[in-house]
Design a protein around this motif. Structure first.
Motif: not given
Length: 77
Positions: A23, A25-27, A33-37, A47
Motif C-alpha cells: 500500500v 497511500s490511502r486517502h 477511500h482511495t488506495v494506491w497499491i 483503487r
C-alpha cells in the motif's frame, strides 16, 4: 492507463482481489477511500473502496528496471 476489466494485473496476473503487494497511500473521501497499491511487478493501481465495494480505476505499467537510477545517476556518486 491499462484496462481494469480483467480482474487481475495484465502484467503479472496477480488477482485484483488478492492482498496487495504494497500500500503506497490511502486517502479518505466523502464516500469511502482511495488506495494506491504497488503490485509485485511494479505496476501501480488506484483503487476506490466505497459502499459498492473495491474497484481498480486505473493502473500503470511496471516501472523500467533502471528508471530511478537513470534519473539520479549511478549508485554511490
Amino acid at each position: 492507463m491499462t484496462s481494469t476489466t480483467a480482474g487481475a494485473c495484465p502484467h503479472c496476473g496477480w488477482p485484483d482481489r488478492a492482498e496487495p503487494f504494497q500500500v503506497v497511500s490511502r486517502h479518505a473521501t466523502a464516500t469511502g477511500h482511495t488506495v494506491w497499491i504497488r503490485c509485485g511487478c511494479g505496476s501501480v493501481q488506484v483503487r476506490v473502496v466505497d459502499e459498492r465495494g473495491m474497484r481498480v480505476v486505473s493502473r500503470s505499467r511496471p516501472a523500467a528496471p533502471d528508471a530511478v537510477r537513470g534519473v539520479c545517476g549511478p549508485a554511490g556518486r
